[in-house]
Design an enzyme around this catalytic site. Structure first.
Site, PDB file in Angstrom:
ATOM      1  CE  LYS A   1      -2.130  -2.422  -2.307  1.00 37.39           C
ATOM      2  NZ  LYS A   1      -0.923  -3.104  -1.873  1.00 37.39           N
TER       3      LYS A   1
ATOM      4  CE  LYS B   1       3.342   4.663   2.103  1.00 40.03           C
ATOM      5  NZ  LYS B   1       4.413   3.852   1.568  1.00 40.03           N
TER       6      LYS B   1
ATOM      7  CE  LYS C   1       6.294   2.214  -6.753  1.00 43.57           C
ATOM      8  NZ  LYS C   1       6.234   1.018  -5.880  1.00 43.57           N
TER       9      LYS C   1
HETATM   10  P1  ADP Z   1       4.455   2.385  -2.728  1.00 42.40           P
HETATM   11  O1  ADP Z   1       3.889   2.524  -1.327  1.00 42.40           O
HETATM   12  O2  ADP Z   1       4.622   3.685  -3.370  1.00 42.40           O
HETATM   13  O3  ADP Z   1       3.711   1.383  -3.576  1.00 42.40           O
HETATM   14  P2  ADP Z   1       6.382   0.312  -2.393  1.00 42.40           P
HETATM   15  O4  ADP Z   1       5.386  -0.346  -1.498  1.00 42.40           O
HETATM   16  O5  ADP Z   1       6.678  -0.381  -3.693  1.00 42.40           O
HETATM   17  O6  ADP Z   1       5.918   1.807  -2.592  1.00 42.40           O
HETATM   18  O7  ADP Z   1       7.722   0.520  -1.594  1.00 42.40           O
HETATM   19  C1  ADP Z   1       9.028   0.238  -2.044  1.00 42.40           C
HETATM   20  C2  ADP Z   1      10.000   0.639  -0.962  1.00 42.40           C
HETATM   21  O8  ADP Z   1       9.922   2.055  -0.751  1.00 42.40           O
HETATM   22  C3  ADP Z   1       9.710   0.003   0.412  1.00 42.40           C
HETATM   23  O9  ADP Z   1      10.941  -0.254   1.073  1.00 42.40           O
HETATM   24  C4  ADP Z   1       8.938   1.071   1.134  1.00 42.40           C
HETATM   25  O10 ADP Z   1       9.046   0.971   2.531  1.00 42.40           O
HETATM   26  C5  ADP Z   1       9.605   2.329   0.621  1.00 42.40           C
HETATM   27  N1  ADP Z   1       8.670   3.474   0.662  1.00 42.40           N
HETATM   28  C6  ADP Z   1       7.509   3.598  -0.030  1.00 42.40           C
HETATM   29  N2  ADP Z   1       6.909   4.774   0.239  1.00 42.40           N
HETATM   30  C7  ADP Z   1       7.714   5.412   1.142  1.00 42.40           C
HETATM   31  C8  ADP Z   1       7.660   6.676   1.795  1.00 42.40           C
HETATM   32  N3  ADP Z   1       6.663   7.529   1.576  1.00 42.40           N
HETATM   33  N4  ADP Z   1       8.658   6.997   2.650  1.00 42.40           N
HETATM   34  C9  ADP Z   1       9.698   6.152   2.869  1.00 42.40           C
HETATM   35  N5  ADP Z   1       9.814   4.953   2.272  1.00 42.40           N
HETATM   36  C10 ADP Z   1       8.850   4.575   1.413  1.00 42.40           C
END
Ligand code: ADP
Ligand code: TRP
Length: 326
Positions: free
Chosen positions: A112, A192, A195
């Site tokens: 970040k 990857k 959000k």
């Molecule tokens: P983001 O990266 O979109 O903010 P989060 O950090 O809130 O998502 O992740 C919530 C859950 O979803 C976690 O267990 C994370 O490992 C999983 N996750 C997020 N993005 C991916 C992805 N591209 N592929 C697989 N799992 C993911």
């Protein structure tokens, strides 16, 4: 009894990565014996959010998404992180045994900052709060996507620092990461899906908007007839998440062979839109019903929090006693 625990930040609408990497495997664990705790990490989201109305909306949306995707409140406790204040108390205890250098190496923080976000102390402490989430419930397994593995390792380290100083208080957890593509679902740009990268596909998207976002999936200008290595095509990676193995192999073979019968990228996109709409149709219907019944969602969250608090209180008391505060 084995305990499974995981959390998702309400920092936006949930995407296919959250579904395949986290929600689906977490819901599948309901079939196993053991206690399941799944929560909405609203305190974590506050490290990067400043809009109360938006945050409230996202909290509700994550709760509804979990339930629509099959979380059964009779078999798993669903709750808001901030409804269990014992977790934030543990955060302080763990912060006092954790070196600055450990947190400076955390990827969530480094990423970040590298992307220009001005970090607050909360963002720096993010892994300590996450460790408290996990340790508060004596979790054995933490089902998450591959990007969270470092956070689980940091949690093991922090449990070790505390136990090393004060005795066996915390139970050491292990990450549970899905195999294959689900561990790291790509976004429409091939990075990857996240959000915060604006490359996601909302899992309940349909119709024109779904066509539009699928249309953004990265391709190249090679013509359909040209034989191609199917392993190099992002669109086939997406299709692999949805199609039966037989149908997937058929598309891959036609791409590999090229010539007259080979599908163009447009064909693959049409099939993907169909597959996404079909896969999530039952969940979309449940979501619509839950949107009409906010009282029911509130009741589920309250019941989940009551179960979670009882467990977290016992751990908090144990930790306070161990370090001399009781
Ligand atoms: P983001 O990266 O979109 O903010 P989060 O950090 O809130 O998502 O992740 C919530 C859950 O979803 C976690 O267990 C994370 O490992 C999983 N996750 C997020 N993005 C991916 C992805 N591209 N592929 C697989 N799992 C993911
Ligand atoms: N950091 C996790 C994410 O971004 C969310 C989270 C918070 C979490 N606390 C947790 C995940 C505890 C697993 C266990 O996805």
């Amino acid at each position: 009894m084995t305990t499974y625990l995981s959390g998702i930040q309400p920092s936006g609408l949930l995407h296919l990565g959250n579904y395949f990497g986290a929600i689906r495997p977490q819901v599948a664990l309901q079939e196993r014996d053991g206690d399941k705790f799944y929560f909405i990490a609203d305190y974590h989201a506050l490290t990067t959010s400043d809009d109360p109305e938006e945050l409230r909306g996202h909290v509700r949306e994550v709760a509804i998404s979990y339930l629509a995707c099959g979380l059964d409140p009779a078999r798993a406790s669903l709750f808001r992180q901030s409804d269990v204040p014992e977790v934030t108390e543990l955060t302080w205890l763990l912060a006092t045994v954790t070196g600055m250098g450990v947190l400076e190496r955390a990827v969530s923080y480094k990423d970040k900052v590298a992307r220009g976000l001005k970090p607050n102390v909360g963002l720096f402490l993010y892994p300590v709060l996450q460790a408290s989430d996990i340790l508060a419930y004596d979790s054995d397994f933490v089902p998450v996507g591959g990007d969270q593995v470092q956070h689980i390792e940091l949690t093991q380290d922090m449990a070790g620092y505390f136990n090393g100083r004060y005795g066996e208080v915390f139970h050491r957890p292990e990450a549970l990461v899905p195999s294959g593509r689900s561990a790291k679902v790509p976004g429409v740009d091939g990075e990857k899906m996240s959000k915060s990268y604006g490359n996601g596909i909302w899992l309940f998207e349909t119709g024109k908007r779904l066509k539009k976002v699928v249309g953004r999936i990265l391709t190249d200008s090679r013509p359909p007839e040209e034989p191609k290595d199917p392993d190099g095509l992002l669109l086939l990676d997406f299709l692999a998440l949805f199609l039966e193995p037989g149908e997937l192999e058929d598309w891959r073979e036609r791409v590999r062979a090229g010539g007259e019968g080979a599908p163009g990228y447009g064909h693959l996109k049409v099939r993907l839109v169909e597959a996404i709409e079909e896969h999530f149709a039952p969940a979309r219907e449940r979501r619509e019903a839950l949107l009409q019944d906010p009282g029911e969602v509130d009741r589920i969250l309250e019941r989940g929090a009551a179960v979670a608090r009882e467990r977290a209180r016992a751990t908090r008391d144990r930790a306070l006693r161990a370090c001399g505060l009781r």
